[in-house]
Design a protein around this motif. Sequence first.
Motif, short mmCIF file in Angstrom:
data_model
loop_
_atom_site.label_atom_id
_atom_site.label_comp_id
_atom_site.label_asym_id
_atom_site.label_seq_id
_atom_site.Cartn_x
_atom_site.Cartn_y
_atom_site.Cartn_z
N ASP A 27 -0.99 -42.95 5.82
CA ASP A 27 -0.24 -44.18 5.77
C ASP A 27 1.11 -44.24 5.01
OD1 ASP A 27 -1.42 -47.36 6.16
OD2 ASP A 27 -0.88 -47.41 4.06
N SER A 28 2.16 -45.15 5.11
CA SER A 28 2.82 -45.35 4.70
C SER A 28 3.02 -45.35 3.76
CB SER A 28 3.50 -46.43 5.68
OG SER A 28 3.32 -47.78 5.15
N SER A 29 1.89 -46.24 2.91
CA SER A 29 1.57 -45.91 1.44
C SER A 29 0.98 -44.13 0.80
CB SER A 29 0.37 -46.91 1.53
OG SER A 29 -0.50 -46.60 1.81
N GLN A 30 1.17 -43.66 1.45
CA GLN A 30 0.80 -41.98 0.95
C GLN A 30 1.74 -41.02 1.45
OE1 GLN A 30 -2.60 -42.82 3.24
NE2 GLN A 30 -3.55 -41.97 2.16
N PRO A 31 3.00 -41.29 0.22
CA PRO A 31 4.25 -40.46 0.57
C PRO A 31 3.66 -38.71 0.43
CG PRO A 31 4.40 -41.72 -1.13
CD PRO A 31 3.25 -42.11 -0.58
N ASP A 32 3.81 -38.54 0.94
CA ASP A 32 4.03 -36.89 0.99
C ASP A 32 5.29 -35.99 -0.28
OD1 ASP A 32 2.66 -37.30 3.35
OD2 ASP A 32 2.76 -34.51 3.92
N PHE A 33 3.84 -35.28 -1.32
CA PHE A 33 4.80 -34.22 -2.18
C PHE A 33 5.69 -33.32 -1.51
CE2 PHE A 33 1.00 -35.57 -5.29
CZ PHE A 33 2.32 -36.75 -5.86
N PRO A 83 -12.90 -39.55 -4.10
CA PRO A 83 -12.06 -40.71 -5.23
C PRO A 83 -12.07 -41.34 -6.11
CG PRO A 83 -10.69 -39.36 -3.43
CD PRO A 83 -12.46 -39.79 -2.89
N PHE A 84 -12.25 -41.70 -7.65
CA PHE A 84 -11.97 -42.70 -8.27
C PHE A 84 -11.53 -42.59 -9.14
CE2 PHE A 84 -13.99 -38.49 -9.97
CZ PHE A 84 -13.07 -38.67 -11.25
N GLN A 85 -10.17 -41.67 -9.00
CA GLN A 85 -8.58 -42.30 -9.49
C GLN A 85 -7.93 -43.90 -9.07
OE1 GLN A 85 -9.96 -39.29 -7.97
NE2 GLN A 85 -9.64 -37.53 -9.07
N ARG A 86 -7.23 -44.18 -10.53
CA ARG A 86 -6.95 -44.79 -10.11
C ARG A 86 -5.56 -44.73 -8.93
NH1 ARG A 86 -5.11 -49.17 -14.04
NH2 ARG A 86 -6.23 -47.82 -15.57
N SER A 87 -6.24 -46.19 -8.37
CA SER A 87 -5.14 -46.25 -7.22
C SER A 87 -4.70 -47.53 -6.19
CB SER A 87 -6.06 -45.62 -6.19
OG SER A 87 -6.01 -46.14 -4.20
N PRO A 88 -4.49 -47.82 -5.81
CA PRO A 88 -3.93 -48.86 -5.08
C PRO A 88 -5.13 -49.09 -3.84
CG PRO A 88 -2.08 -48.58 -5.02
CD PRO A 88 -3.27 -47.39 -5.46
N GLN A 89 -5.82 -49.09 -3.36
CA GLN A 89 -6.99 -49.14 -2.94
C GLN A 89 -6.53 -49.11 -1.71
OE1 GLN A 89 -10.07 -47.52 -3.81
NE2 GLN A 89 -9.81 -47.06 -5.45
N SER A 130 -0.05 -42.48 -4.02
CA SER A 130 0.30 -44.15 -3.41
C SER A 130 1.55 -43.32 -3.83
CB SER A 130 -0.68 -44.40 -4.47
OG SER A 130 0.10 -45.96 -4.41
N ASP A 131 2.04 -44.93 -2.76
CA ASP A 131 2.85 -45.19 -3.44
C ASP A 131 3.68 -46.37 -4.35
OD1 ASP A 131 2.88 -47.38 -2.34
OD2 ASP A 131 3.48 -48.10 -0.75
N GLN A 132 2.56 -46.20 -4.81
CA GLN A 132 2.87 -46.56 -6.14
C GLN A 132 2.43 -46.60 -7.70
OE1 GLN A 132 3.03 -50.65 -6.90
NE2 GLN A 132 3.20 -49.68 -4.17
N HIS A 133 2.83 -44.30 -7.84
CA HIS A 133 2.22 -43.63 -8.21
C HIS A 133 4.02 -43.57 -9.34
CE1 HIS A 133 2.93 -39.59 -9.97
NE2 HIS A 133 1.16 -39.07 -10.21
N GLU A 134 3.81 -43.83 -10.25
CA GLU A 134 5.07 -43.57 -11.50
C GLU A 134 6.25 -42.66 -10.35
OE1 GLU A 134 4.34 -42.93 -14.84
OE2 GLU A 134 3.95 -40.71 -14.57
N TRP A 135 5.63 -41.64 -10.31
CA TRP A 135 7.16 -40.51 -9.22
C TRP A 135 7.96 -41.49 -7.50
CZ3 TRP A 135 5.40 -35.00 -9.40
CH2 TRP A 135 5.53 -34.11 -10.46
N SER A 182 -2.66 -43.28 -7.75
CA SER A 182 -1.84 -43.88 -8.51
C SER A 182 -1.57 -42.93 -9.54
CB SER A 182 -1.70 -45.34 -8.78
OG SER A 182 -2.55 -45.99 -9.21
N ASP A 183 -2.52 -42.33 -10.20
CA ASP A 183 -2.21 -42.38 -11.52
C ASP A 183 -3.62 -40.60 -11.49
OD1 ASP A 183 -3.41 -40.93 -14.32
OD2 ASP A 183 -3.22 -43.27 -15.14
N TYR A 184 -3.28 -40.10 -11.70
CA TYR A 184 -4.59 -39.17 -11.64
C TYR A 184 -5.17 -38.41 -12.22
CZ TYR A 184 -2.14 -37.68 -6.78
OH TYR A 184 -1.59 -37.44 -5.62
N CYS A 185 -4.51 -39.01 -13.61
CA CYS A 185 -5.68 -38.90 -14.92
C CYS A 185 -6.67 -39.56 -15.15
CB CYS A 185 -4.88 -38.21 -15.44
SG CYS A 185 -4.35 -36.18 -14.93
#
Length: 559
Positions: free
Chosen positions: A187-193, A67-73, A120-125, A81-84
């Motif tokens: 991780d708690s910062s990775q909520p499941d869809f 992964p190289f997409q936008r992320s809090p890492q 990510s838990d920072q994803h706008e959704w 946090s942004d797949y595009c």
Amino acid sequence: MTSTQQETQHAAAAAPGSEWWRTAVIYQIYPRSFADDSGDGVGDLPGVTAHLDELLDLGIDAIWLSPFQRSPQKDAGYDVSDYCDVDPLFGTLADFDDLLTGAHDRGIRIIVDLVPNHSSDQHEWFQAALAAAPGSRERARYMFRDGRGEHGELPPNNWESVFGGPAWTRVTEADGAPGQWYLHLFDSSQPDFDWSNEEVREEFRRILRFWLDRGVDGFRVDVAHGLVKQEGLPDYTPNPDAGSMGGDEGSVPYWGQPGVHEIYRDWHRLLAEYDGDRALCAEAWLPSVAKTALWVRPDEMHQAFNFEYLETEWDAAKLRAVIAESISVYAAVGAPSTWVLSNHDVVRHASRLALTAENPQGHGIGPSSPGQPIPEVGLRRARAATALMLALPGSAYVYQGEELGLPEAIDLPDEARQDPTWFRTEGERYGRDGCRVPLPWSPSAPAFGFSPTGESWLPQPEQWRELAREVQATDPDSTLSLYRTLLAERRARSLGSGALEWLDGFGDGVVAFRNGSLTVIANVDGATVPLPHGTIVAASGPLAPEGVPIDTTVWVAAD
């Protein structure tokens, strides 16, 4: 976009059975550890572009980019946090396009990582879900549930996170009161869809199209076996001896549920709309080769990592068994076996094959781990195992640095470790940092050529100086030279599209077979084996006067 790239992107589909992904050798790049162009100590996309010629020289067919997409890492980019979009840590979308163009101009395809199990838990959704009320459309995109107990103070079930600790976290509602719980298998910062939600499915169709429209050649799908959870979310206690990503013999309510297959049939149809044989590869940790093969039936995914093979001990009988079963069950569904020995989640095979104690997947090894590997034994076995793997029909994945014979970085300081596993288990498990240390390119440059400033997000072992690519490039006996020879001969002899014929009479400790005109002898744990008549094409190590010694693989071509 160059004319070459356009030709690659719009190429007509190959005849069934001859698609590129059936025989390709695909090189996994973990971008943060490959090459740092900016000097901040973290690898980036321009760093990859700068080394495309070295990859062309190595002889690989495609690149898989982790992964190289936008992320809090929080989990090295597997928390998106942004797949595009491209995370600024790795560059820009323009940098990605430059990389794609450069790779396609060299005939190298690009596969990108897709993380559909969680965001990510920072994803706008997810941020919208936290601000919304229970039962809302926003929360329905994720696995929010009411807690158990009189006041909902207990999690909805007993599931454990892959990274250790509970798989549920309770939120605080807008009025400040304790509220619902959300599921995170990691991780708690990775909520499941919640993949029963059509809105989630449509969003990932959009994401797939975004990257396909840019010209990517396929997707490696993270946690491909985890998207669908069993209805009712029943309690489950995992087998403590099983790997953390799955592989239990029983039915696991969050791994390998039947509903995942319709998702990938849908994706298969979407990819088929594009020219050029776009491919899907599943990261699916399942209890058997036969079950993994269900992921690559003709209307589903195209490849699935053969983790059963990766996890097989350096034992001739076990290797013969898993190879035979793999070729049989994958052929039965019309798919190639996809061989792999190392990746960013497992102990590097130059160390793993010399361990003398149990080491479940994901636990990693550190200074206090039992069964420490002997480096010389590990490298000898790793070279032999690679020579065995690259002679097999099908596709193969190579993890960055294995072509240099890099071992696991065991002696990382505690304060340098960054894997969530290390923190969530309070140091009980070392996690995966040891296989993610940045590559050595030059023995005399700062950070061994990884970064112009000498910065490195994980410290590089001093012993890696002598393993730098620049050192190995001109050494005919180096591991790099071995990989170049094996890959060149594999391509020239069309081993990926060949057929395996077992050879008897070499002893129980030997794996021997013929692929086309090539005879392969891997002396795993037996007495020295006499060489058959023919021309030696490649050998993983020095041969003895009387033949092939232990922990050595040789390729012999018929005269």
